[in-house]
Scaffold this active site. Structure first.
Site, mmCIF file in Angstrom:
data_model
loop_
_atom_site.group_PDB
_atom_site.id
_atom_site.type_symbol
_atom_site.label_atom_id
_atom_site.label_comp_id
_atom_site.label_asym_id
_atom_site.label_seq_id
_atom_site.Cartn_x
_atom_site.Cartn_y
_atom_site.Cartn_z
ATOM 1 N N GLN A 34 35.664 25.794 45.165
ATOM 2 C CA GLN A 34 36.925 26.471 44.875
ATOM 3 C C GLN A 34 37.973 26.218 45.954
ATOM 4 O O GLN A 34 39.118 26.647 45.797
ATOM 5 C CB GLN A 34 36.690 27.982 44.759
ATOM 6 C CG GLN A 34 35.824 28.393 43.589
ATOM 7 C CD GLN A 34 35.472 29.862 43.613
ATOM 8 O OE1 GLN A 34 34.303 30.215 43.576
ATOM 9 N NE2 GLN A 34 36.452 30.739 43.677
ATOM 10 N N PHE A 65 33.257 31.999 40.504
ATOM 11 C CA PHE A 65 33.293 33.462 40.670
ATOM 12 C C PHE A 65 33.386 33.898 42.128
ATOM 13 O O PHE A 65 33.092 35.040 42.455
ATOM 14 C CB PHE A 65 32.063 34.111 40.017
ATOM 15 C CG PHE A 65 31.816 33.667 38.613
ATOM 16 C CD1 PHE A 65 32.736 33.916 37.617
ATOM 17 C CD2 PHE A 65 30.645 32.992 38.286
ATOM 18 C CE1 PHE A 65 32.509 33.499 36.312
ATOM 19 C CE2 PHE A 65 30.412 32.567 36.980
ATOM 20 C CZ PHE A 65 31.345 32.817 35.993
ATOM 21 N N GLU A 71 33.841 29.591 47.058
ATOM 22 C CA GLU A 71 35.081 29.643 47.842
ATOM 23 C C GLU A 71 34.840 29.150 49.254
ATOM 24 O O GLU A 71 35.547 28.286 49.753
ATOM 25 C CB GLU A 71 35.650 31.064 47.861
ATOM 26 C CG GLU A 71 36.942 31.155 48.648
ATOM 27 C CD GLU A 71 37.593 32.525 48.604
ATOM 28 O OE1 GLU A 71 38.479 32.784 49.447
ATOM 29 O OE2 GLU A 71 37.224 33.347 47.742
ATOM 30 N N ARG A 123 39.540 44.892 51.499
ATOM 31 C CA ARG A 123 39.964 45.100 50.109
ATOM 32 C C ARG A 123 39.224 46.282 49.491
ATOM 33 O O ARG A 123 39.793 47.006 48.671
ATOM 34 C CB ARG A 123 39.775 43.832 49.273
ATOM 35 C CG ARG A 123 40.454 43.938 47.908
ATOM 36 C CD ARG A 123 40.411 42.628 47.127
ATOM 37 N NE ARG A 123 41.483 41.726 47.454
ATOM 38 C CZ ARG A 123 42.648 41.664 46.811
ATOM 39 N NH1 ARG A 123 42.903 42.521 45.828
ATOM 40 N NH2 ARG A 123 43.563 40.777 47.134
ATOM 41 N N PHE A 149 36.373 40.754 44.993
ATOM 42 C CA PHE A 149 36.482 40.591 46.447
ATOM 43 C C PHE A 149 36.427 41.917 47.189
ATOM 44 O O PHE A 149 37.228 42.196 48.064
ATOM 45 C CB PHE A 149 37.791 39.851 46.760
ATOM 46 C CG PHE A 149 37.788 39.125 48.078
ATOM 47 C CD1 PHE A 149 37.129 37.916 48.206
ATOM 48 C CD2 PHE A 149 38.458 39.621 49.174
ATOM 49 C CE1 PHE A 149 37.137 37.224 49.414
ATOM 50 C CE2 PHE A 149 38.475 38.953 50.392
ATOM 51 C CZ PHE A 149 37.810 37.744 50.496
ATOM 52 N N ALA A 202 41.262 35.341 44.321
ATOM 53 C CA ALA A 202 42.178 36.482 44.392
ATOM 54 C C ALA A 202 43.067 36.587 43.164
ATOM 55 O O ALA A 202 44.178 37.115 43.253
ATOM 56 C CB ALA A 202 43.023 36.418 45.666
ATOM 57 N N GLU A 241 40.569 38.792 37.888
ATOM 58 C CA GLU A 241 39.719 39.827 38.467
ATOM 59 C C GLU A 241 39.919 41.225 37.885
ATOM 60 O O GLU A 241 38.947 41.964 37.715
ATOM 61 C CB GLU A 241 39.925 39.870 39.981
ATOM 62 C CG GLU A 241 39.389 38.658 40.703
ATOM 63 C CD GLU A 241 39.788 38.647 42.173
ATOM 64 O OE1 GLU A 241 38.891 38.635 43.026
ATOM 65 O OE2 GLU A 241 40.998 38.660 42.459
#
Length: 804
Positions: free
Chosen positions: A234, A265, A269, A347, A381, A548, A750
């Site tokens: 990603q 997903f 990342e 977050r 996240f 995000a 998300e």
């Protein structure tokens, strides 16, 4: 024993099925009104849909083998925490097919590949910190030979004490990053002065990404000492940077190419980078191409999950159920290294309010270090784990006061005037939470169904139904400011066809078709004339990860900027050549109208080329308005909020704990949808994945820290029969994003994930009915049938004790 839950008939009547279909079609048709040939607002199928179905889509593992290609594997730690005394790799090196064996000592450049903070060695350095940590790497002539060879290593360890629980980490103050607190007002005084006080805690389980395509990378040495990387990632730019650093070469000698992923997903990342780096190290050592793909069990053991959390709260509220003061502590199980945990726990803290105004509030986040694999990004996240606590609080307050939880949720919603500022001091602008909930409450017949379910539960001792409506308010932007940027590259060829490349990565979510629709809209041409290339670091440099929920927001704006630059050049050319004003040049229906003349788009681009007009441009975008001061815990970390709500109805068997989700109604605000079909598909998929996280997907480690749920036989993702029998999804109509996003759309990747909290809350509602809704049951997640059964037993015991 046949479960009594089968007594209830779940089949959706044909008429109901038709109703769902017509609702969905209406949503798609409404989205097609007043749109041009470009197709923004129109439902277009995924650009690779036919290839996916036919099996023709090329993933990294499908690429033809390169000449001399080798295959990689790694030796894994057998202990959760230990010093490495010695490694005898002589038998590994002598094994059939083995060409090269490397340890961290053979890394020419950086040995730490931590994405933000140090702590993630590419191969173990002197000690191991989780079972499965890579110790050394092998390149062999086949996948099977490489995997067999690594098992021949003889390794001596000095075992150390392992931290394997959050409570142990908290007791030892074992953190990957320091604790952090966000605070507004005097929450302790507000709680003490409130009419009622409650406290509670919840364990929120993690989640395996379970992408259909596992981690895989191929590294190919180039003639100039560089490296070409084909990876399922990603974040191609981060792979480029880390490969360059471990090889000690400039970034311009590393090319990363990413055509598509079979799911990510968040699991690709940061954690795709290690396997690309190891492949590159082996390729550099052998001067031959090296492919490194993880077998599914190895993938599950060696890659991070959604962070498990253990959260607790104390709340004070009035007789109506309105919160006056609150303290929340979120404790993230980060695993052994920082990875992205600092931002993930942040977050969780940001979203500890979900949709509710918390006036006097203290939110503390701990980043606990455990001797397990390092947990990482996952859809939401950290937001979902943060929201779980406040939704539990809503239920707990309702049961304490003898009210419907929906009433408590509504009374605590963010308002439009004095109750519209978050605990981190961002104003909740353009707030439509109340309207969404009211609309869904009506369209789902919530009140009538609530009454019917209460009557059903009063008349049934074994089967119990539950109903819950839960909202979602989810902030859109990377909380790390510099990641909120994107680039794109657009070419127009002389036949009028268009080439598009952007910094986002396609992982099945439909990003490419949406960005193509945006470019088509700018030129008013058919989207089929646009070819979308793979994400490549030599075309769009320094890209941010596709994460995000920002893929379309960022890359769509960048592509639009590139298209607008070329479009203005064409307008300027038309004005000069045909002596017209700019207002007399129009793009429509694949034509360019210049005064009284009309040219096909292809004809006009040919004319522009002959007129020496540049038909290529880059585009760039950075998200405005966002800022956050971590020292004060104040700012605007999010550009805007995506909102939605869901109503779920469940039925449980109190003898077995088995349950079914009977019906779910979703209303999601996606602004002006760029592609309604893609957006609805994302909502459906996110909800089911969220439901899996909260109900069936259970991660289990043993007392030594070994992952036991390490294959599809021991880890259950949701299947088609877990889908609600009656599943209704609608988009909020006529709801343009008031912030200046791409075509006034809103992110959809998300936010719908958290709508699955409605299923968990509905299970709690069904269990609570056993004691006439007087008890708010404790129900950790995932709420497996076993946990539901234990919760049923606990509520029955409470009811029996109260009756004495």
């Amino acid at each position: 024993m046949r479960s009594l839950i089968n007594v209830e008939k779940f089949a959706v009547k044909k008429a109901d099925t038709l109703k769902i279909q017509s609702n969905t079609n209406k949503s798609l048709i409404d989205g097609q009104k007043n749109v041009g040939l470009g197709g923004v607002g129109r439902s277009k199928k995924h650009d690779s849909a036919d290839k996916h179905v036919a099996g023709e889509a090329i993933y990294v593992d499908d690429r033809p083998s390169l000449r001399g290609e080798l295959h990689a594997a790694v030796g894994q730690s057998a202990y959760a925490h230990a010093n490495i005394i010695s490694m005898d790799l002589s038998a590994v090196k002598a094994a059939t097919g083995v060409i090269s064996v490397i340890t961290v000592e053979d890394v020419p450049g950086h040995t730490d590949i931590g994405p933000v903070f140090p702590g993630d060695p590419v191969l173990a350095i002197g000690k191991v910190e989780f079972i499965g940590q890579p110790l050394f790497a092998v390149a062999a002539t086949s996948f099977d030979l490489a995997r067999r060879a690594v098992k021949l290593a003889k390794i001596d360890y000095e075992e150390l004490e392992a931290v394997l629980t959050v409570k142990d980490a908290l007791a030892k103050q074992n953190f990957v990053r320091p604790p952090f607190t966000m605070k507004r007002g005097d929450s302790d005084a507000a709680i003490k002065g409130a009419t009622h006080q409650l406290s509670g805690e919840i364990n929120v389980g993690g989640q395996e990404h379970f992408y259909l395509e596992g981690q895989v990378s191929t590294a190919e040495p180039t003639e100039d000492g560089g490296m070409n990387i084909f990876t399922s990632s990603q974040h191609p730019s981060e792979v480029q940077k880390l490969v360059a650093e471990v090889l000690a070469i400039p970034l311009n000698k590393v090319l990363v190419d990413m055509r598509r992923m079979g799911g990510g997903f968040g699991g690709k990342e940061t954690q795709a980078a290690q396997w690309a780096c190891i492949a590159a190290l082996l390729a550099n050592e052998t001067k031959r191409p090296v492919k490194f793909k993880l077998a599914r069990m190895d993938d599950m053991i060696m890659t991070g999950k959604r962070h498990p959390f253990e959260n607790n709260y104390t709340v004070g509220f009035d007789a109506q159920g309105q919160i006056k003061g609150i303290n929340i502590e979120v404790n993230g199980n980060c695993g052994y290294s920082p990875d992205l945990s600092d931002a993930i726990v942040d977050r969780a803290m940001f979203h500890s309010d979900n949709a509710y105004y918390l006036d006097q509030a203290t939110i503390t986040g701990n980043r606990c270090k455990l001797n397990t694999v390092s947990h990482t990004a996952y859809r939401g996240f950290g937001g979902p784990q943060g929201m779980m606590t406040i939704e539990m609080i809503m239920d707990d307050i309702a049961r304490h006061l003898g009210k419907d939880p929906l009433e408590i949720r509504k009374i605590n919603l963010y308002g439009k005037d004095d109750r519209n500022v978050t605990h981190y001091h961002q104003t909740v602008e353009h707030n439509n939470l109340s309207e969404i909930i009211d609309s869904l409450e009506t369209s789902s017949d919530y009140q009538a169904r609530r009454q019917a379910i209460t009557e059903f539960n009063a008349n049934n001792t074994i089967l119990k139904k539950g109903l819950s409506l839960t909202p979602v308010k989810f902030g859109i932007s990377f909380t790390v400011q510099h990641l909120n940027q994107a680039g794109a590259l657009v070419h127009i060829y002389t036949d009028g066809t268009i080439h598009l490349s952007h910094g986002g990565t396609e992982m099945g979510q439909g990003l490419n078709i949406k960005v193509a629709q945006i470019v088509a809209e700018e030129f008013q041409v058919d989207v089929d004339t646009i070819a979308i290339s793979s994400a490549r670091t030599d075309k769009v440099p320094n890209s941010s990860p596709t994460a995000a929920s920002s893929g379309t927001d960022l890359n769509g704006k960048a592509a639009q900027a590139a298209a607008k630059t070329i479009k203005q050049r064409l307008i300027d050319f038309a004005c000069e050549k045909y002596q017209v004003e700019a207002g007399q040049v129009h793009f429509e229906n694949s034509n360019v109208i210049v005064g009284e003349q009309s040219f096909s788009f292809a004809e006009f681009t040919q004319l522009a080329y002959m007129g020496r007009v540049s038909l290529s441009s880059t585009g760039f975008y950075k998200t405005p308005k966002i800022h956050f001061d971590r020292a004060t815990g104040k700012g605007r970390p999010f550009f805007y909020y995506a909102t939605g709500a869901a109503v779920s109805e469940v039925i449980i068997d109190t003898l077995t704990g088995e349950y079914k989700t009977l019906r779910t109604d979703i209303l999601q605000d996606v602004g002006h949808s760029i592609n309604p079909a893609i957006d609805i598909g994302q909502i459906e998929g996110a909800f089911i994945q969220g439901m899996g996280w909260l109900t069936t997907e259970e991660l289990v480690w043993n007392e030594q820290g070994r992952l036991l749920s390490n294959n599809p036989a021991t880890y259950k993702i949701p299947a088609i029969n877990d889908t609600p029998a009656d599943f209704r999804v609608a988009l909020v109509p006529d709801a343009p994003n008031r912030e200046h996003t791409i075509y006034n759309s809103k992110a959809v990747g998300e936010p719908p994930f958290m709508l699955a909290i409605s299923v968990w809350a509905a299970l709690k509602d069904a269990i609570s009915s056993i004691n006439d809704y007087k008890t708010s049951p404790a129900l950790d997640t995932p709420a497996t049938p076993e946990r539901v059964l234990f919760a049923v037993a606990a509520v029955k015991a409470q009811a029996a004790a109260a009756a004495k």
